[in-house]
Scaffold this active site. Structure first.
Site, PDB file in Angstrom:
ATOM      1  N   HIS A  28       0.838  -1.200   0.000  1.00 38.11           N
ATOM      2  CA  HIS A  28       0.000   0.000   0.000  1.00 38.11           C
ATOM      3  C   HIS A  28       0.876   1.255   0.000  1.00 38.11           C
ATOM      4  O   HIS A  28       0.644   2.194  -0.769  1.00 38.11           O
ATOM      5  CB  HIS A  28      -0.882   0.058   1.256  1.00 38.11           C
ATOM      6  CG  HIS A  28      -1.953  -0.966   1.328  1.00 38.11           C
ATOM      7  ND1 HIS A  28      -2.182  -1.693   2.470  1.00 38.11           N
ATOM      8  CD2 HIS A  28      -2.873  -1.377   0.431  1.00 38.11           C
ATOM      9  CE1 HIS A  28      -3.204  -2.507   2.264  1.00 38.11           C
ATOM     10  NE2 HIS A  28      -3.637  -2.341   1.026  1.00 38.11           N
TER      11      HIS A  28
ATOM     12  N   LYS B  74     -17.506  -6.553   6.342  1.00 40.26           N
ATOM     13  CA  LYS B  74     -16.209  -7.135   6.689  1.00 40.26           C
ATOM     14  C   LYS B  74     -16.018  -7.095   8.199  1.00 40.26           C
ATOM     15  O   LYS B  74     -16.632  -6.302   8.903  1.00 40.26           O
ATOM     16  CB  LYS B  74     -15.069  -6.364   6.013  1.00 40.26           C
ATOM     17  CG  LYS B  74     -14.999  -6.603   4.517  1.00 40.26           C
ATOM     18  CD  LYS B  74     -13.734  -6.019   3.949  1.00 40.26           C
ATOM     19  CE  LYS B  74     -13.584  -6.377   2.488  1.00 40.26           C
ATOM     20  NZ  LYS B  74     -12.307  -5.924   1.951  1.00 40.26           N
TER      21      LYS B  74
ATOM     22  N   ARG C 159      -1.261  -5.995  -7.878  1.00 42.30           N
ATOM     23  CA  ARG C 159      -0.159  -6.857  -7.438  1.00 42.30           C
ATOM     24  C   ARG C 159       0.181  -7.887  -8.506  1.00 42.30           C
ATOM     25  O   ARG C 159       1.333  -8.191  -8.736  1.00 42.30           O
ATOM     26  CB  ARG C 159      -0.537  -7.602  -6.155  1.00 42.30           C
ATOM     27  CG  ARG C 159      -0.721  -6.698  -4.968  1.00 42.30           C
ATOM     28  CD  ARG C 159      -1.247  -7.486  -3.822  1.00 42.30           C
ATOM     29  NE  ARG C 159      -2.583  -7.968  -4.191  1.00 42.30           N
ATOM     30  CZ  ARG C 159      -3.520  -8.320  -3.347  1.00 42.30           C
ATOM     31  NH1 ARG C 159      -3.292  -8.287  -2.065  1.00 42.30           N
ATOM     32  NH2 ARG C 159      -4.704  -8.725  -3.752  1.00 42.30           N
TER      33      ARG C 159
ATOM     34  N   SER D 174      -3.189  -7.443   2.906  1.00 42.28           N
ATOM     35  CA  SER D 174      -3.519  -7.252   4.314  1.00 42.28           C
ATOM     36  C   SER D 174      -3.984  -8.559   4.943  1.00 42.28           C
ATOM     37  O   SER D 174      -3.634  -8.867   6.084  1.00 42.28           O
ATOM     38  CB  SER D 174      -4.610  -6.187   4.477  1.00 42.28           C
ATOM     39  OG  SER D 174      -4.136  -4.928   4.100  1.00 42.28           O
TER      40      SER D 174
END
Length: 161
Positions: free
Chosen positions: A17, A41, A90, A128
């Site tokens: 990040h 979440k 990514r 994460s």
């Protein structure tokens, strides 16, 4: 003034990040890092804690402002007059989902562009979720998260076990 918005959950913020944020801050005059609130979440950190952590690790970037948003990202961008949405990629697996999101955002807000930045290859595996899993299993997360917040993340993980 060219403004951009870089959204994410940042739960917790990783070196990947920070790589994207730092590089985007060099491209745009003002960069909003937007912490998404998502009630579905089960985050490790509250929105307020994530904002605090992001402020700690981006303090040396004077054109970066940490904000929060709920609802449509395009609306958050419009409210702040951001012309660009910055998304980090990514791996190729990220592209399909992010491409669909970019097309939907373009449909909703034709005036807002999406810019994809590929992360540094040394962070291409990093997420994460992976950081949280490794930390929960007592693995080392040094080098995966900024040093200045490493102990905070470790303490939060231990508090939830």
């Amino acid at each position: 003034m060219t403004k951009a918005i870089c959204p994410g959950s940042f739960d917790p913020v990783t070196m990947g990040h920070l790589d994207i944020i730092t590089r985007a801050s060099r491209i745009f005059e003002h960069l909003y890092v937007a912490v998404a609130t998502n009630a579905s979440k089960n985050p490790l950190f509250t929105v307020e804690q994530r904002i605090d952590l992001l402020n700690q690790v981006t303090g040396q970037l004077p054109n970066v402002e940490i904000i929060t948003f709920s609802g449509l990202l395009v609306e958050a961008a419009r409210e702040r007059e951001a012309q660009v949405i910055v998304k980090g990629l990514r791996a190729i697996s990220d592209f399909e989902y992010e491409f669909q999101m970019a097309l939907m955002n373009k449909k909703i807000g034709d005036e807002i562009e999406t810019l994809f930045l590929t992360t540094n290859s040394k962070y291409s595996f990093l997420s994460s979720s992976m950081v949280k899993e490794v930390a929960r299993l007592d693995g080392c997360i040094r080098g995966l998260v900024p040093d200045s917040i490493h102990d905070i993340i470790q303490a939060q993980i231990k508090a939830q076990i």
